[in-house]
Scaffold this motif. Structure first.
Motif, PDB file in Angstrom:
ATOM      1  N   UNK A  62       0.625  -1.139  -0.108  1.00 35.62           N
ATOM      2  CA  UNK A  62      -0.037  -0.053  -0.096  1.00 35.62           C
ATOM      3  C   UNK A  62       0.831   1.308  -0.054  1.00 35.62           C
ATOM      4  N   UNK A  63       0.707   2.221  -1.056  1.00 34.90           N
ATOM      5  CA  UNK A  63       1.550   3.209  -1.144  1.00 34.90           C
ATOM      6  C   UNK A  63       0.613   4.546  -1.184  1.00 34.90           C
ATOM      7  N   UNK A  64       1.245   5.813  -0.962  1.00 39.97           N
ATOM      8  CA  UNK A  64       0.576   7.013  -1.040  1.00 39.97           C
ATOM      9  C   UNK A  64       1.416   7.860  -2.063  1.00 39.97           C
ATOM     10  N   UNK A  65       0.835   8.673  -3.147  1.00 37.63           N
ATOM     11  CA  UNK A  65       1.553   9.358  -3.882  1.00 37.63           C
ATOM     12  C   UNK A  65       1.921  10.730  -3.199  1.00 37.63           C
ATOM     13  N   UNK A  66       2.931  11.239  -3.273  1.00 42.33           N
ATOM     14  CA  UNK A  66       3.182  12.632  -2.613  1.00 42.33           C
ATOM     15  C   UNK A  66       2.705  13.716  -3.613  1.00 42.33           C
ATOM     16  N   UNK A  67       2.176  14.782  -3.127  1.00 38.71           N
ATOM     17  CA  UNK A  67       1.750  15.805  -4.081  1.00 38.71           C
ATOM     18  C   UNK A  67       3.168  16.867  -4.453  1.00 38.71           C
ATOM     19  N   UNK A  68       3.244  17.049  -5.444  1.00 39.25           N
ATOM     20  CA  UNK A  68       4.298  17.605  -6.196  1.00 39.25           C
ATOM     21  C   UNK A  68       5.109  18.804  -5.422  1.00 39.25           C
ATOM     22  N   UNK A  69       4.112  19.598  -4.794  1.00 40.07           N
ATOM     23  CA  UNK A  69       4.520  20.871  -4.110  1.00 40.07           C
ATOM     24  C   UNK A  69       5.167  20.526  -2.679  1.00 40.07           C
ATOM     25  N   UNK A  70       4.942  19.221  -2.224  1.00 40.16           N
ATOM     26  CA  UNK A  70       5.694  18.813  -0.815  1.00 40.16           C
ATOM     27  C   UNK A  70       7.123  17.721  -1.000  1.00 40.16           C
ATOM     28  N   UNK A  73       8.007  12.067 -12.568  1.00 41.19           N
ATOM     29  CA  UNK A  73       6.666  12.351 -12.827  1.00 41.19           C
ATOM     30  C   UNK A  73       5.656  11.843 -11.718  1.00 41.19           C
ATOM     31  N   UNK A  74       6.360  11.072 -10.705  1.00 36.17           N
ATOM     32  CA  UNK A  74       5.602  10.751  -9.578  1.00 36.17           C
ATOM     33  C   UNK A  74       6.623  10.249  -8.403  1.00 36.17           C
ATOM     34  N   UNK A  75       5.952  10.653  -7.151  1.00 37.05           N
ATOM     35  CA  UNK A  75       6.917  10.057  -5.985  1.00 37.05           C
ATOM     36  C   UNK A  75       5.856   9.229  -5.115  1.00 37.05           C
ATOM     37  N   UNK A  76       6.180   8.049  -4.875  1.00 39.15           N
ATOM     38  CA  UNK A  76       5.349   7.004  -3.910  1.00 39.15           C
ATOM     39  C   UNK A  76       6.238   6.895  -2.632  1.00 39.15           C
ATOM     40  N   UNK A  77       5.486   6.552  -1.835  1.00 42.59           N
ATOM     41  CA  UNK A  77       5.902   6.303  -0.307  1.00 42.59           C
ATOM     42  C   UNK A  77       5.185   4.957   0.092  1.00 42.59           C
ATOM     43  N   UNK A  78       5.580   4.379   1.197  1.00 47.24           N
ATOM     44  CA  UNK A  78       4.704   3.198   1.699  1.00 47.24           C
ATOM     45  C   UNK A  78       4.342   3.589   3.097  1.00 47.24           C
ATOM     46  N   UNK A  79       4.293   4.862   3.421  1.00 46.55           N
ATOM     47  CA  UNK A  79       3.943   5.492   4.659  1.00 46.55           C
ATOM     48  C   UNK A  79       2.740   6.476   4.850  1.00 46.55           C
ATOM     49  N   UNK A  80       1.812   5.860   5.407  1.00 44.53           N
ATOM     50  CA  UNK A  80       0.482   6.819   5.485  1.00 44.53           C
ATOM     51  C   UNK A  80       0.526   7.513   6.728  1.00 44.53           C
ATOM     52  N   UNK A  81       1.506   7.477   7.475  1.00 45.51           N
ATOM     53  CA  UNK A  81       1.727   8.439   8.597  1.00 45.51           C
ATOM     54  C   UNK A  81       2.897   9.206   8.484  1.00 45.51           C
ATOM     55  N   UNK A  82       3.195  10.035   9.727  1.00 38.42           N
ATOM     56  CA  UNK A  82       4.518  10.856   9.610  1.00 38.42           C
ATOM     57  C   UNK A  82       5.694  10.106   9.976  1.00 38.42           C
ATOM     58  N   UNK A  83       5.843   8.704  10.073  1.00 39.05           N
ATOM     59  CA  UNK A  83       6.748   7.906  10.236  1.00 39.05           C
ATOM     60  C   UNK A  83       7.522   7.836   8.874  1.00 39.05           C
ATOM     61  N   UNK A  84       8.824   7.724   8.852  1.00 40.55           N
ATOM     62  CA  UNK A  84       9.699   7.598   7.844  1.00 40.55           C
ATOM     63  C   UNK A  84       9.287   6.224   6.883  1.00 40.55           C
ATOM     64  N   UNK A  85       9.200   6.419   5.661  1.00 46.34           N
ATOM     65  CA  UNK A  85       9.076   5.068   4.750  1.00 46.34           C
ATOM     66  C   UNK A  85       9.906   4.202   4.761  1.00 46.34           C
ATOM     67  N   UNK A  86       9.718   2.907   4.469  1.00 52.36           N
ATOM     68  CA  UNK A  86      10.754   1.856   4.396  1.00 52.36           C
ATOM     69  C   UNK A  86      10.934   1.496   2.746  1.00 52.36           C
ATOM     70  N   UNK A  87      10.044   2.408   1.792  1.00 50.42           N
ATOM     71  CA  UNK A  87      10.409   2.394   0.502  1.00 50.42           C
ATOM     72  C   UNK A  87       9.823   3.478  -0.077  1.00 50.42           C
ATOM     73  N   UNK A  88      10.693   3.904  -1.198  1.00 51.28           N
ATOM     74  CA  UNK A  88      10.334   5.467  -1.862  1.00 51.28           C
ATOM     75  C   UNK A  88      10.671   4.945  -3.352  1.00 51.28           C
ATOM     76  N   UNK A  89       9.338   5.105  -4.120  1.00 53.24           N
ATOM     77  CA  UNK A  89       9.759   4.786  -5.596  1.00 53.24           C
ATOM     78  C   UNK A  89       9.547   5.896  -6.240  1.00 53.24           C
ATOM     79  N   UNK A  90      10.526   6.399  -7.400  1.00 52.02           N
ATOM     80  CA  UNK A  90      10.291   7.643  -8.137  1.00 52.02           C
ATOM     81  C   UNK A  90      10.424   7.285  -9.544  1.00 52.02           C
ATOM     82  N   UNK A  91       9.160   7.560 -10.229  1.00 51.95           N
ATOM     83  CA  UNK A  91       8.849   7.314 -11.670  1.00 51.95           C
ATOM     84  C   UNK A  91       9.340   8.374 -12.447  1.00 51.95           C
ATOM     85  N   UNK A  92      10.161   8.063 -13.535  1.00 47.71           N
ATOM     86  CA  UNK A  92      10.443   9.207 -14.443  1.00 47.71           C
ATOM     87  C   UNK A  92       9.744   9.313 -15.699  1.00 47.71           C
ATOM     88  N   UNK A  93       9.797  10.297 -16.378  1.00 45.45           N
ATOM     89  CA  UNK A  93       9.036  10.585 -17.465  1.00 45.45           C
ATOM     90  C   UNK A  93       9.185   9.553 -18.596  1.00 45.45           C
TER      91      UNK A  93
END
Length: 120
Positions: free
Chosen positions: A3-11, A83-103
């Motif tokens: 389960x991941x969440x996409x970060x808003x670009x501004x953040x 194009x997109x950054x996703x993390x596996x943390x829905x809380x303020x805790x640090x993620x264990x996985x960060x995925x970055x999609x390129x164009x």
């Protein structure tokens, strides 16, 4: 990635700066999933130095240090125009996985392998 969440670009910049501080020296692996070929491990068990997003140049960077008896060398992996950054943390805790999609259709996956070591 589970389960991941996409970060808003501004953040991106602020979030990555905070995570960099929290996970400094954590052991990380960096895997590149290319749109054109098989996945490749670019780094395995390196010490995280920084995660950044530069909005002026539109580039994501992960920097990790190789240890050893010599002064450490730093591996820098860049994703131009992410194009997109996703993390596996829905809380303020640090993620264990960060995925970055390129164009270009490629995906960089940064896996945090364990808790960070205290900074000296």
């Amino acid at each position: 990635m589970p389960a991941t969440r996409e970060l808003v670009h501004e953040a991106w910049s602020e979030y990555l700066e905070a995570v960099s501080k929290e996970l400094f020296n954590a052991q990380v692996s960096i895997k590149i999933n290319s749109a054109l070929g098989p996945p490749a491990i670019q780094a395995d068990s390196l010490a995280l130095q920084a995660l950044t997003y530069d909005h002026r140049d539109d580039v994501f960077e992960v920097a990790a240090a190789r240890g050893g008896p010599r002064p450490p060398s730093v591996l820098r992996h860049l994703v131009d125009h992410p194009a997109r950054i996703e993390v596996d943390s829905y809380t303020l805790l640090a993620p264990m996985t960060i995925a970055v999609d390129g164009q270009d259709g490629g995906r960089t996956v940064i896996s945090i392998e364990r808790e960070p070591e205290p900074a000296s």
